[in-house]
Design a protein around this motif. Structure first.
Motif, PDB file in Angstrom:
ATOM      1  N   GLY A 107      24.839  40.031   0.683  1.00 30.44           N
ATOM      2  CA  GLY A 107      25.459  40.138  -0.636  1.00 30.44           C
ATOM      3  C   GLY A 107      26.747  40.933  -0.600  1.00 30.44           C
ATOM      4  O   GLY A 107      26.734  42.163  -0.532  1.00 30.44           O
ATOM      5  N   THR A 108      27.878  40.242  -0.640  1.00 30.77           N
ATOM      6  CA  THR A 108      29.167  40.951  -0.580  1.00 30.77           C
ATOM      7  C   THR A 108      29.877  40.970  -1.932  1.00 30.77           C
ATOM      8  O   THR A 108      31.035  41.360  -2.001  1.00 30.77           O
ATOM      9  CB  THR A 108      30.095  40.334   0.481  1.00 30.77           C
ATOM     10  OG1 THR A 108      30.265  38.945   0.164  1.00 30.77           O
ATOM     11  CG2 THR A 108      29.527  40.491   1.879  1.00 30.77           C
ATOM     12  N   GLN A 109      29.208  40.532  -2.975  1.00 31.15           N
ATOM     13  CA  GLN A 109      29.749  40.790  -4.318  1.00 31.15           C
ATOM     14  C   GLN A 109      29.294  42.208  -4.639  1.00 31.15           C
ATOM     15  O   GLN A 109      28.363  42.446  -5.406  1.00 31.15           O
ATOM     16  CB  GLN A 109      29.271  39.734  -5.322  1.00 31.15           C
ATOM     17  CG  GLN A 109      29.950  38.376  -5.062  1.00 31.15           C
ATOM     18  CD  GLN A 109      29.276  37.203  -5.745  1.00 31.15           C
ATOM     19  OE1 GLN A 109      28.365  37.376  -6.545  1.00 31.15           O
ATOM     20  NE2 GLN A 109      29.734  35.996  -5.433  1.00 31.15           N
ATOM     21  N   ALA A 110      29.977  43.159  -3.989  1.00 29.27           N
ATOM     22  CA  ALA A 110      29.535  44.554  -3.962  1.00 29.27           C
ATOM     23  C   ALA A 110      30.697  45.420  -3.496  1.00 29.27           C
ATOM     24  O   ALA A 110      31.705  44.908  -3.015  1.00 29.27           O
ATOM     25  CB  ALA A 110      28.365  44.699  -2.982  1.00 29.27           C
ATOM     26  N   GLU A 111      30.535  46.743  -3.639  1.00 30.00           N
ATOM     27  CA  GLU A 111      31.587  47.662  -3.187  1.00 30.00           C
ATOM     28  C   GLU A 111      31.554  47.873  -1.683  1.00 30.00           C
ATOM     29  O   GLU A 111      32.575  48.092  -1.045  1.00 30.00           O
ATOM     30  CB  GLU A 111      31.432  49.013  -3.899  1.00 30.00           C
ATOM     31  CG  GLU A 111      31.719  48.932  -5.388  1.00 30.00           C
ATOM     32  CD  GLU A 111      31.374  50.235  -6.115  1.00 30.00           C
ATOM     33  OE1 GLU A 111      30.187  50.657  -6.026  1.00 30.00           O
ATOM     34  OE2 GLU A 111      32.272  50.804  -6.739  1.00 30.00           O
ATOM     35  N   LYS A 112      30.336  47.857  -1.137  1.00 26.76           N
ATOM     36  CA  LYS A 112      30.180  48.073   0.297  1.00 26.76           C
ATOM     37  C   LYS A 112      29.183  47.066   0.852  1.00 26.76           C
ATOM     38  O   LYS A 112      28.343  46.536   0.114  1.00 26.76           O
ATOM     39  CB  LYS A 112      29.644  49.481   0.575  1.00 26.76           C
ATOM     40  CG  LYS A 112      30.584  50.606   0.184  1.00 26.76           C
ATOM     41  CD  LYS A 112      30.019  51.938   0.655  1.00 26.76           C
ATOM     42  CE  LYS A 112      30.961  53.090   0.291  1.00 26.76           C
ATOM     43  NZ  LYS A 112      30.521  54.358   0.899  1.00 26.76           N
ATOM     44  N   ALA A 113      29.277  46.835   2.148  1.00 25.12           N
ATOM     45  CA  ALA A 113      28.313  45.940   2.785  1.00 25.12           C
ATOM     46  C   ALA A 113      28.087  46.354   4.228  1.00 25.12           C
ATOM     47  O   ALA A 113      28.995  46.841   4.898  1.00 25.12           O
ATOM     48  CB  ALA A 113      28.798  44.493   2.737  1.00 25.12           C
ATOM     49  N   ARG A 114      26.870  46.166   4.675  1.00 19.46           N
ATOM     50  CA  ARG A 114      26.521  46.356   6.082  1.00 19.46           C
ATOM     51  C   ARG A 114      26.685  45.011   6.778  1.00 19.46           C
ATOM     52  O   ARG A 114      26.085  44.010   6.363  1.00 19.46           O
ATOM     53  CB  ARG A 114      25.068  46.820   6.214  1.00 19.46           C
ATOM     54  CG  ARG A 114      24.633  47.047   7.676  1.00 19.46           C
ATOM     55  CD  ARG A 114      23.165  47.474   7.774  1.00 19.46           C
ATOM     56  NE  ARG A 114      22.255  46.370   7.494  1.00 19.46           N
ATOM     57  CZ  ARG A 114      21.780  45.527   8.426  1.00 19.46           C
ATOM     58  NH1 ARG A 114      22.143  45.656   9.685  1.00 19.46           N
ATOM     59  NH2 ARG A 114      20.952  44.563   8.074  1.00 19.46           N
ATOM     60  N   ILE A 115      27.514  44.984   7.823  1.00 23.40           N
ATOM     61  CA  ILE A 115      27.753  43.740   8.565  1.00 23.40           C
ATOM     62  C   ILE A 115      27.140  43.867   9.958  1.00 23.40           C
ATOM     63  O   ILE A 115      27.639  44.617  10.799  1.00 23.40           O
ATOM     64  CB  ILE A 115      29.267  43.439   8.694  1.00 23.40           C
ATOM     65  CG1 ILE A 115      29.945  43.442   7.308  1.00 23.40           C
ATOM     66  CG2 ILE A 115      29.487  42.111   9.418  1.00 23.40           C
ATOM     67  CD1 ILE A 115      29.481  42.360   6.359  1.00 23.40           C
ATOM     68  N   PRO A 116      26.051  43.118  10.233  1.00 24.58           N
ATOM     69  CA  PRO A 116      25.461  43.119  11.579  1.00 24.58           C
ATOM     70  C   PRO A 116      26.405  42.424  12.581  1.00 24.58           C
ATOM     71  O   PRO A 116      27.283  41.656  12.182  1.00 24.58           O
ATOM     72  CB  PRO A 116      24.178  42.304  11.407  1.00 24.58           C
ATOM     73  CG  PRO A 116      23.921  42.273   9.926  1.00 24.58           C
ATOM     74  CD  PRO A 116      25.268  42.311   9.284  1.00 24.58           C
ATOM     75  N   TYR A 117      26.185  42.724  13.842  1.00 22.42           N
ATOM     76  CA  TYR A 117      27.011  42.135  14.910  1.00 22.42           C
ATOM     77  C   TYR A 117      28.491  42.167  14.526  1.00 22.42           C
ATOM     78  O   TYR A 117      29.189  41.149  14.558  1.00 22.42           O
ATOM     79  CB  TYR A 117      26.555  40.710  15.249  1.00 22.42           C
ATOM     80  CG  TYR A 117      25.201  40.717  15.916  1.00 22.42           C
ATOM     81  CD1 TYR A 117      25.080  40.952  17.280  1.00 22.42           C
ATOM     82  CD2 TYR A 117      24.041  40.549  15.169  1.00 22.42           C
ATOM     83  CE1 TYR A 117      23.827  41.010  17.889  1.00 22.42           C
ATOM     84  CE2 TYR A 117      22.782  40.598  15.765  1.00 22.42           C
ATOM     85  CZ  TYR A 117      22.688  40.835  17.122  1.00 22.42           C
ATOM     86  OH  TYR A 117      21.460  40.899  17.721  1.00 22.42           O
ATOM     87  N   ALA A 118      28.934  43.366  14.169  1.00 24.56           N
ATOM     88  CA  ALA A 118      30.310  43.530  13.679  1.00 24.56           C
ATOM     89  C   ALA A 118      31.338  43.047  14.699  1.00 24.56           C
ATOM     90  O   ALA A 118      32.331  42.415  14.336  1.00 24.56           O
ATOM     91  CB  ALA A 118      30.551  45.005  13.334  1.00 24.56           C
ATOM     92  N   ASP A 119      31.072  43.310  15.979  1.00 29.58           N
ATOM     93  CA  ASP A 119      32.020  42.879  17.016  1.00 29.58           C
ATOM     94  C   ASP A 119      32.219  41.371  17.042  1.00 29.58           C
ATOM     95  O   ASP A 119      33.297  40.887  17.349  1.00 29.58           O
ATOM     96  CB  ASP A 119      31.516  43.327  18.400  1.00 29.58           C
ATOM     97  CG  ASP A 119      31.993  44.733  18.747  1.00 29.58           C
ATOM     98  OD1 ASP A 119      32.869  45.264  18.032  1.00 29.58           O
ATOM     99  OD2 ASP A 119      31.485  45.287  19.742  1.00 29.58           O
ATOM    100  N   GLY A 120      31.162  40.658  16.769  1.00 28.42           N
ATOM    101  CA  GLY A 120      31.235  39.202  16.845  1.00 28.42           C
ATOM    102  C   GLY A 120      31.547  38.535  15.527  1.00 28.42           C
ATOM    103  O   GLY A 120      31.837  37.329  15.485  1.00 28.42           O
ATOM    104  N   THR A 121      31.462  39.275  14.433  1.00 28.65           N
ATOM    105  CA  THR A 121      31.598  38.681  13.105  1.00 28.65           C
ATOM    106  C   THR A 121      32.944  38.996  12.463  1.00 28.65           C
ATOM    107  O   THR A 121      33.545  38.148  11.784  1.00 28.65           O
ATOM    108  CB  THR A 121      30.464  39.205  12.182  1.00 28.65           C
ATOM    109  OG1 THR A 121      29.213  38.928  12.803  1.00 28.65           O
ATOM    110  CG2 THR A 121      30.523  38.562  10.805  1.00 28.65           C
TER     111      THR A 121
END
Lengths: 334, 334
Positions: A107-121
Motif C-alpha cells: 500500500g503506497t497510497q501512504a506517507e511511508k512504505a517499507r519496500i522489500p528487496y530494495a536493491d532489486g526493486t
C-alpha cells in the motif's frame, strides 16, 4: 478501502525495517491506478485493505544488506517487488521474480512504505528532481512502465503499424512507447476527444472510434485487410481482449497488460488468429533505468497523463473522479 | 466421412485444373491425422465430406501460370494452401496467407488432388525418392512441419529446457525438432511405454508420466521450481492446454498447434502466468525446403512415427486403429 466505493485516509503505524534487504521510503507522490478501480467498483473483493502500488520518494532508512540505494536517495520503484538477481529477473521478467510480491499488498497510497528487496526493486535517480519531473517519474513506476512493456510485447518498432486498444493512462503510455520505439503508424482506439488529443500528442497517427467487431473491421480497413502488426490491449475486458485478438494480423504480436477476472478466451479463436501473445504484470523494473534516463533528459513527458492533482487526504475524491471518468489519472501529493 | 465413425472409400470424378495456378498431383502416399479423429469421434461435425490433408506425390498436370513445379516432379505440400508471395507469407505465416485454404476441404485421402496456388504450396524434392523416404517426406506435409513449428514457437534451442505435452505424432515430431534445434533438455510427457521409447529415440532426455496439476508440479521439480523455458502443447484439450500454461516459466514460451472447440482459457490465469504464446495452424510451407533437405540427407527420420501402413481402400480400418490407439499414425499407400 473498507469496501467497494468506501475509501478512507487513516493514521497507521509507521513501517519499520523487517528484513535486512528492506528500505523505508518517505513518499513524495503516489497515485490511483486504473486497476484500483476494480475493487472500488466491486469487480474484485475489497475488505479493509491498504491501497496503492505506484510511488516515488526519498529513502529514509535501509536494512543492513541494502547496497544499491542509500539514505537520502530519490527513488522510483516498480509495482512488483523483485530481487533482480534470480534467473527469471535476469531474463527480464522481474514481475515473475522468485521473490515477487505485489506492492499493492504493502500500500503506497501512504506517507511511508517499507519496500522489500530494495536493491532489486528501487532505482535511484541521478539527483533530486525538480517538482516538474515528479509526475513523469511517478508514471514510470507503473503506467509508463506497463505501457512500455505492452508496446515491447507487441513488438512495436520500425516498419510496424501499431494499434492500441484503450485510451486510459496505460494505453496512452503505450502510444508514447510505440512512438519512441520507432513505429511507422500508431492507431489509437478512443472515442473521448480529450484522450484522442493526448494520444495524438504522444504520437498517434490515426484515431479509431469504433469498438468490437466494428473496431476490428476499421483496423483491417486501415491495414490493407491484414490487421496491425502490433496490437496493445490496455483495457482488460472480454470485448477489448477479443477486439485486440481480431485486430492483430496473422503472425502479428499482441501485448496485453491487464485482464479482469471474467475474461475467458475461446481457445479456437486464439488458435485460428495465428498470433504471438505476451502479457502479464509488466516487468517495469527491466525498463526503469532507461525510462528514468529518458525523463531526466526531457525526451519524454509521460507526466501529462495525470490530469488531476489532489492531496493524499482527498484520496476518496481521487477515486470518485477516476470512477466517474472525470479524470484519466489522479496524482496524490504528500 | 459420411458421419462420425463412418468412413468409406468411393470412386469420384478425377480433379481437373480450374485456375491457371492449379496443379493436379497423383498421390504416392497419404495418411490419417490426429485432427481427422475430431469429426470421426463426433467432436466436430461430419457430413459426407472428403478427408485428408497430408500428401506427397507426382505432378501430373499444371495450370498455365505454374512455374515452380513441373509435370513429373515429386512434390511435398503443406496442409494449408498459400501463395507464398503475400505480405503474410513473406513474414513466414503461410498458414494465414491471404489466399489460405485448408487442404482438408480438397481431401487428399485420394488417388489424385487438385492443389491451388501450386507454386506457393508445393515444394519439389531433389529427385524421385526411394520408397524408404516416402514416410518421412509425407510426415513433413503436416506432423513434422507442425511439430517443428511448435518447437520454433516455443523457442526451443541451446540452453533451453523444453517440455512437450502430448505423445502423439505431433508431440513426437516436436521432440525431434527440439533436438535438432539444439535444446539442452527435452521432457516428453507420456504414459505409453512404446511412445516413451520413440520419444527417447527422437531425443527426449526425460519422461514425465503425470498429467494436469501433478504434471505441472513434476516439471517444476525438474526445473528448479521455475518451469520449462519452452513448452509445446500438442494435444488440444482444456486440461493439456492449462497444463502447458502451468509448465511454462514466467517469461517463457508456449507453442501450441491444436485446440479443440471447447477449450476456454481463463484470461486471468494466462495473464498471471506471464508467458509468450504462439499458436495456430502451422505455417509448414516456411519449413518445407529445410525439412526436405534434412530428410534427403538422412539427418532426420520422422517417418518412424508411422506405425501402421494400409492401402487406401482400407481407410476405414486406419481410422479405427487410430481411434482405438492401436496406431499412432497410419500411412495409406496407393
Amino acid at each position: 478501502m473498507y469496501s467497494a466505493g468506501d475509501v478512507r485516509v487513516e493514521d497507521r503505524d509507521d513501517p519499520r525495517i523487517i528484513e535486512p534487504t528492506d528500505a523505508i521510503i518517505r513518499l513524495t507522490a503516489t497515485c490511483v491506478c486504473g486497476s484500483d478501480l476494480w475493487p472500488y467498483r466491486g469487480v474484485e473483493p475489497a475488505d479493509h485493505q491498504v491501497m496503492g502500488h505506484e510511488y516515488v520518494g526519498v529513502v529514509e532508512e535501509i536494512g543492513a544488506d541494502v547496497k544499491n540505494v542509500k539514505v537520502g536517495d530519490f527513488v522510483v520503484g516498480s509495482f512488483v517487488i523483485s530481487d533482480n538477481t534470480c534467473e527469471i529477473c535476469r531474463a527480464g521478467f522481474q514481475s515473475k521474480c522468485v521473490h515477487a510480491e505485489f506492492v499493492a499488498q504493502i500500500g503506497t497510497q501512504a506517507e511511508k512504505a517499507r519496500i522489500p528487496y530494495a536493491d532489486g526493486t528501487l532505482v535511484a535517480t541521478p539527483g533530486h528532481p525538480g517538482p516538474e519531473l515528479i509526475p513523469s517519474l511517478l508514471a514510470a513506476s507503473d503506467v509508463l512502465g506497463t505501457g512500455w512493456f505492452a508496446a515491447v510485447a507487441a513488438q512495436a518498432g520500425p516498419g510496424k503499424t501499431v494499434a492500441v486498444v484503450g485510451d486510459g493512462a496505460v494505453g496512452l503510455m503505450a502510444v508514447l512507447a510505440a512512438k519512441q520505439l520507432g513505429a511507422d503508424r500508431i492507431i489509437a482506439m478512443s472515442r473521448h476527444p480529450e484522450r484522442q488529443a493526448l494520444a495524438r500528442y504522444y504520437g498517434a497517427t490515426d484515431i479509431v472510434e469504433e469498438r468490437g467487431d466494428a473496431g476490428v473491421a476499421k483496423i483491417k480497413e486501415l491495414t490493407n485487410g491484414l490487421g496491425a502488426h502490433s496490437v496493445v490491449e490496455a483495457v482488460g475486458t472480454q470485448e477489448s481482449f477479443m477486439q485486440a485478438v481480431g485486430a492483430t494480423r496473422g503472425g502479428g504480436h499482441l501485448g496485453y497488460v491487464g485482464v479482469n477476472y471474467d475474461v475467458t478466451i475461446p481457445g479456437i479463436e486464439l488458435f485460428f488468429a495465428g498470433i504471438h501473445t505476451l502479457g502479464g504484470p509488466a516487468p517495469v523494473r527491466r525498463f526503469l533505468p532507461d525510462l528514468i534516463d529518458l525523463i531526466w533528459r526531457r525526451e519524454i513527458d509521460p507526466g501529462r497523463v495525470f490530469d488531476l492533482t489532489l492531496p493524499l487526504e482527498e484520496a476518496a475524491e481521487a477515486y470518485r473522479a477516476m470512477d466517474e471518468r472525470r479524470a484519466t489519472k489522479v496524482l496524490l501529493t504528500l
